[in-house]
Design a protein around this motif. Structure first.
Motif, short mmCIF file in Angstrom:
data_model
loop_
_atom_site.label_atom_id
_atom_site.label_comp_id
_atom_site.label_asym_id
_atom_site.label_seq_id
_atom_site.Cartn_x
_atom_site.Cartn_y
_atom_site.Cartn_z
N LEU A 1 1.07 -1.33 -0.06
CA LEU A 1 -0.01 -0.12 0.10
C LEU A 1 1.03 1.32 -0.05
CD1 LEU A 1 -2.83 -1.08 2.36
CD2 LEU A 1 -3.14 -0.78 -0.11
N ASP A 2 2.41 1.13 0.37
CA ASP A 2 3.14 2.36 0.30
C ASP A 2 3.72 2.37 -1.23
OD1 ASP A 2 4.52 -0.24 0.80
OD2 ASP A 2 6.06 0.90 1.83
N ARG A 3 3.42 1.47 -2.00
CA ARG A 3 4.21 1.56 -3.26
C ARG A 3 3.13 1.49 -4.40
NH1 ARG A 3 9.64 -1.99 -2.96
NH2 ARG A 3 10.46 -0.99 -1.16
N THR A 4 1.65 1.91 -4.29
CA THR A 4 0.88 1.67 -5.06
C THR A 4 1.30 2.55 -6.53
OG1 THR A 4 -0.18 3.63 -4.11
CG2 THR A 4 -0.94 1.65 -3.63
N ASP A 5 2.11 3.57 -6.53
CA ASP A 5 2.53 3.99 -7.69
C ASP A 5 3.33 3.13 -8.69
OD1 ASP A 5 4.53 4.26 -5.71
OD2 ASP A 5 5.75 5.40 -6.96
N GLU A 6 3.84 2.02 -8.13
CA GLU A 6 4.52 0.86 -8.81
C GLU A 6 3.49 -0.14 -9.53
OE1 GLU A 6 8.01 -0.59 -6.93
OE2 GLU A 6 8.09 1.32 -5.73
N LEU A 7 2.28 -0.15 -8.98
CA LEU A 7 1.32 -1.18 -9.58
C LEU A 7 0.83 -0.81 -10.79
CD1 LEU A 7 -0.31 -1.88 -6.09
CD2 LEU A 7 1.90 -2.85 -6.90
N LYS A 8 1.24 -1.39 -11.83
CA LYS A 8 0.75 -0.93 -13.09
C LYS A 8 -0.17 -1.94 -13.83
CE LYS A 8 3.49 2.42 -13.00
NZ LYS A 8 3.25 3.74 -12.77
N ASN A 9 -1.21 -1.49 -14.72
CA ASN A 9 -1.92 -2.59 -15.26
C ASN A 9 -2.99 -3.14 -14.47
OD1 ASN A 9 -2.75 -3.24 -17.89
ND2 ASN A 9 -1.22 -5.21 -17.99
N ILE A 10 -3.44 -2.47 -13.38
CA ILE A 10 -4.63 -3.23 -12.47
C ILE A 10 -5.51 -2.15 -12.25
CG2 ILE A 10 -3.23 -4.73 -11.55
CD1 ILE A 10 -3.09 -3.14 -8.94
N THR A 11 -6.68 -2.46 -11.90
CA THR A 11 -7.73 -1.69 -11.58
C THR A 11 -8.19 -1.64 -10.17
OG1 THR A 11 -9.51 -3.04 -11.96
CG2 THR A 11 -8.65 -2.03 -13.82
N PHE A 12 -7.74 -2.51 -9.27
CA PHE A 12 -8.00 -2.36 -7.72
C PHE A 12 -6.97 -3.48 -7.07
CE2 PHE A 12 -10.35 -6.36 -9.65
CZ PHE A 12 -9.89 -7.27 -8.85
N GLY A 13 -6.92 -3.23 -5.96
CA GLY A 13 -6.16 -4.14 -4.90
C GLY A 13 -6.91 -4.83 -3.88
N LEU A 14 -6.33 -5.82 -3.46
CA LEU A 14 -7.02 -6.87 -2.72
C LEU A 14 -6.42 -6.80 -1.21
CD1 LEU A 14 -9.08 -9.28 -1.82
CD2 LEU A 14 -7.21 -10.88 -2.58
N VAL A 15 -7.07 -6.42 -0.36
CA VAL A 15 -6.55 -6.60 1.24
C VAL A 15 -7.17 -7.79 1.92
CG1 VAL A 15 -6.93 -5.45 3.33
CG2 VAL A 15 -6.48 -4.08 1.28
N PHE A 16 -6.26 -8.54 2.23
CA PHE A 16 -6.77 -9.78 2.78
C PHE A 16 -6.48 -9.93 4.35
CE2 PHE A 16 -5.98 -14.51 3.52
CZ PHE A 16 -6.90 -14.96 2.48
N LEU A 17 -7.54 -9.90 5.17
CA LEU A 17 -7.52 -9.77 6.54
C LEU A 17 -7.57 -11.14 7.12
CD1 LEU A 17 -10.01 -6.79 7.52
CD2 LEU A 17 -7.49 -6.61 7.01
N ASN A 18 -6.68 -11.08 8.25
CA ASN A 18 -6.94 -12.16 8.88
C ASN A 18 -7.45 -12.37 10.44
OD1 ASN A 18 -6.32 -15.01 10.17
ND2 ASN A 18 -4.36 -14.51 10.69
#
Length: 681
Positions: free
Chosen positions: A634-651
């Motif tokens: 989440l601190d590197r979202t600027d490096e995440l290319k070619n996607i439209t969403f992120g998955l947060v996986f809670l435990n």
């Protein structure tokens, strides 16, 4: 009752020969690439051609495992490989990756597809969907009991079941332990068997909590035949010829109504004996390791086992007829079923002493010991007073056997329509997500879901929240932003499907999170909006496009990708990426903690040999072993290319921790960037 196929593994030509000589009906092998057992010797292209010819000589089939996930950069090589192996007559392809299956069907439209156990299909509804899309056989998850297997057998698709060999602790296709720990991906054929190392719920450094005994269902072959299993599969492409020969021999004995010698098989190879726990439902005594006495026992049995495959096996009975007439070339014909061959010799001589008679002809033409034939009958029309030297009869017999072998091999070799297809990536633009990455939050508790609902694009609700009642009231208000996550492993799908249907009717929730093809089938059946999990192992553009064809709205890309690889993917399917969480390393049906210390003393963790504690999450039908290090991107979202969403996986995050995550507060403790930079083999 039809007799099931005996299917043997082979990692080398020697092992292939041993399997065929001891009576295998089919053999499965891997090539030098695209095979889920890269550590086996495996077959070169030339050896594959030899293997196909040898199998077809015996009337057996050759199945080629191409059961790894592939990247876009490998698609052309994969396509070329499929065209070559089809040209030599491979009988079927064992496939995990839907993208690979699509390439196979476009390159060779009449190729036969078998769904690998790594596809993690474990329900009848999943098997039926594969049949609908052109698959001829499914190899279900090995963790099923007899009732679940029977239900799949009743579907309109062939069923292949593992009956002997090593068991992975994890459901196949759902294990990321080796990849995360050492960049050796099981889904890429490079598993480092990290599960065989010491793990313990009680911090016992010598305990192997993730090592199962070997499977053997040989004593259960009557039941397997009765419920309609089409193929009985022996595991072991990395095993020696002696192992394969003995397993094939004992399996065939069992299928013929004899009692298999389980002590003999245990001596050949086992891990503290065998288990049939998944099949019978009795999982109390399934764990074991390879012990010193097991190794010693195997050495003493090798000479005895060699005798099982020392000589050629008779595969066919043939009728031979000779015509020996005055002033005519000798003519000998062999008939094998509907196949005929004829060879011609010289004109016979006048007999000086003893003329050639039927007895002499029978004696020479019956010497078929170095072939796959046995003479059922030998007849002859012989004029009086003629003589043929024994050497000439022997030459004709050899020529006859060679020609008949060639004709039978050719007859048993499938011919395919091979197209000019060449894979090309769809011409789509890269995907973007704007200024802020939309987050979808996988929640295991109602508290997490209620905390996250205001900030998340979607809540993915674990089955613990909704499956058994006590559904949070806010689910109705936010029904279109809630995705139901069914149990990742559900061998009895009817009750789960019924509950999902109730949630749709009562709460208006019409979205489902698809962990495996089974859940895609459920979503299609119920007319729901489908969202793919990273556990579908979508690793290339072609499989992403196939997910769209199945009807998925979007999909989380494989967590085994690199950011560089992901950036090159081209698909109209919206893609996401896991960006936070203790991601699952294993999906297990057996509980390693219960086995070691019992449920009442549950520690909820396993400790490895380095002292790291792996969280274990318990559900009714399965357990999830999680990575102790939190994935954090989440601190590197600027490096995440070619996607439209992120998955947060809670435990086990509480409300405040959930808020912190969604506010991009970096967690305490050790974090990992996963495989997004270092990649996998």
């Amino acid at each position: 009752m039809r007799k099931p196929e005996t299917l043997a593994p082979a990692g080398s030509m020697e092992t292939l020969s041993a399997a065929l000589r001891t009576g295998a009906d089919a053999v499965y092998v891997g090539g030098k690439r695209f095979s889920a057992r890269s550590s086996a010797s495996n077959f070169s292209d030339e050896e594959l051609a030899q293997a196909a010819a040898l199998c077809h000589r015996y009337g057996a089939k050759l199945y080629l495992a191409v059961n790894t996930i592939i990247s876009d950069s490998e698609s052309q090589d994969f396509c070329n490989y499929i065209k070559y192996t089809s040209s030599i007559g491979v009988d079927a392809y064992i496939v995990q990756d839907f993208g690979c299956a699509e390439i196979i069907k476009k390159a060779v439209p009449d190729a036969v597809l078998h769904a690998s156990t790594q596809m993690s299909v474990h329900t009848a509804v999943g098997a039926e969907m594969l049949s609908e899309f052109g698959w001829e056989r499914v190899v279900p998850a090995r963790e099923l009991d007899s009732k679940a297997i029977k239900k799949i057998c009743d579907a309109d698709i062939e069923t292949e079941i593992f009956v002997h060999g090593a068991l992975c602790m994890s459901v196949s296709g759902q294990c990321y332990m080796s990849a995360v720990m050492g960049s050796r991906s099981a889904n890429r054929g490079c598993c480092g068997q990290a599960c065989r190392l010491p793990y313990s719920a009680a911090e016992n450094k010598k305990f192997s909590a993730l090592s199962l005994k070997d499977l053997s269902l040989l004593p259960n072959t009557d039941e397997l035949s009765a419920i309609g299993v089409d193929s009985l599969k022996i595991e072991g492409r990395m095993k020696r010829p002696e192992y394969v020969a003995s397993a094939v021999n004992e399996l065939n004995k069992a299928l013929n109504g004899e009692t298999p010698d389980m002590q003999f098989l245990r001596g050949v190879f086992s891990r503290s004996g065998f288990t049939n726990g998944y099949f019978t439902g009795n999982k109390k005594d399934m764990f074991g390791v390879r012990e010193k006495e097991d190794v010693v026992a195997a050495r003493s049995l090798i000479p005895e086992i060699h005798e099982l495959y020392r000589f050629e096996r008779t595969a066919y009975e043939i009728d031979i007829h000779a015509v020996i007439a005055e002033n005519e070339n000798v003519e000998i014909t062999a008939k094998c079923g509907n196949t005929y061959v004829t060879v011609y010799g010289d004109i016979p001589d006048k007999a000086q002493n003893r003329p050639t008679d039927l007895s002499a002809v029978e004696k020479q033409l019956s010497k078929l010991g170095d072939t796959v034939f046995r003479a059922k009958s030998i007849t002859a029309d012989i004029d009086d007073g003629l003589f043929i030297p024994m050497g000439k009869l022997n030459e004709l017999r050899r020529e006859l056997a060679e020609k008949l072998t060639e004709k039978i091999t050719e007859k048993n070799t499938p011919k395919y329509s091979i197209t000019e297809y060449s894979p090309s990536l769809p011409k789509y633009s890269k995907q973007t997500f704007g200024e802020k990455l939309p987050l979808r939050v996988y929640c295991r508790t109602a508290e997490q879901a209620e905390t996250a609902i205001d900030k998340a694009e979607f809540i993915i609700a674990d089955s613990r929240i909704w499956l058994c009642g006590n559904v949070p009231s806010f689910f109705r208000e936010y029904s279109d932003r809630i995705i139901l996550s069914p149990p990742r492993f559900m061998p009895y799908e009817d009750a789960v499907i019924k509950r999902i249907s109730e949630m749709k009717d009562e709460y208006g929730i019409n979205r489902i999170f698809c962990h495996t093809p089974d859940f895609i089938a459920v979503g299609r059946k119920l007319g729901m909006k489908m969202h793919g999990s990273f556990t579908l192992n979508v690793f290339n553009s072609y499989s992403a496009e196939k997910m769209a064809e199945f009807g998925l709205e979007d999909c989380v890309f494989s967590m085994e990708t690199t950011l560089e690889q992901l950036d090159k993917v081209r698909t109209a399917m919206p893609l996401g990426l896991a960006v936070y969480g203790n991601l699952p390393l294993m999906l297990t049906v057996n509980c390693p903690i219960e086995n070691e210390v019992g449920c009442k003393n549950c520690t909820r963790t396993l400790t490895d040999r380095t002292g790291r504690k792996l969280p274990v999450v318990c559900s009714r039908f399965y357990k999830e072993i999680l990575n102790p290090d939190v994935l954090y991107m989440l601190d590197r979202t600027d490096e995440l290319k070619n996607i439209t969403f992120g998955l947060v996986f809670l435990n086990d995050e509480n409300a405040q921790q959930t808020k912190n995550v969604l506010s991009c507060v970096k967690p305490d403790g050790k974090i990992t960037r996963g495989l997004y930079y270092r990649g996998i083999q």
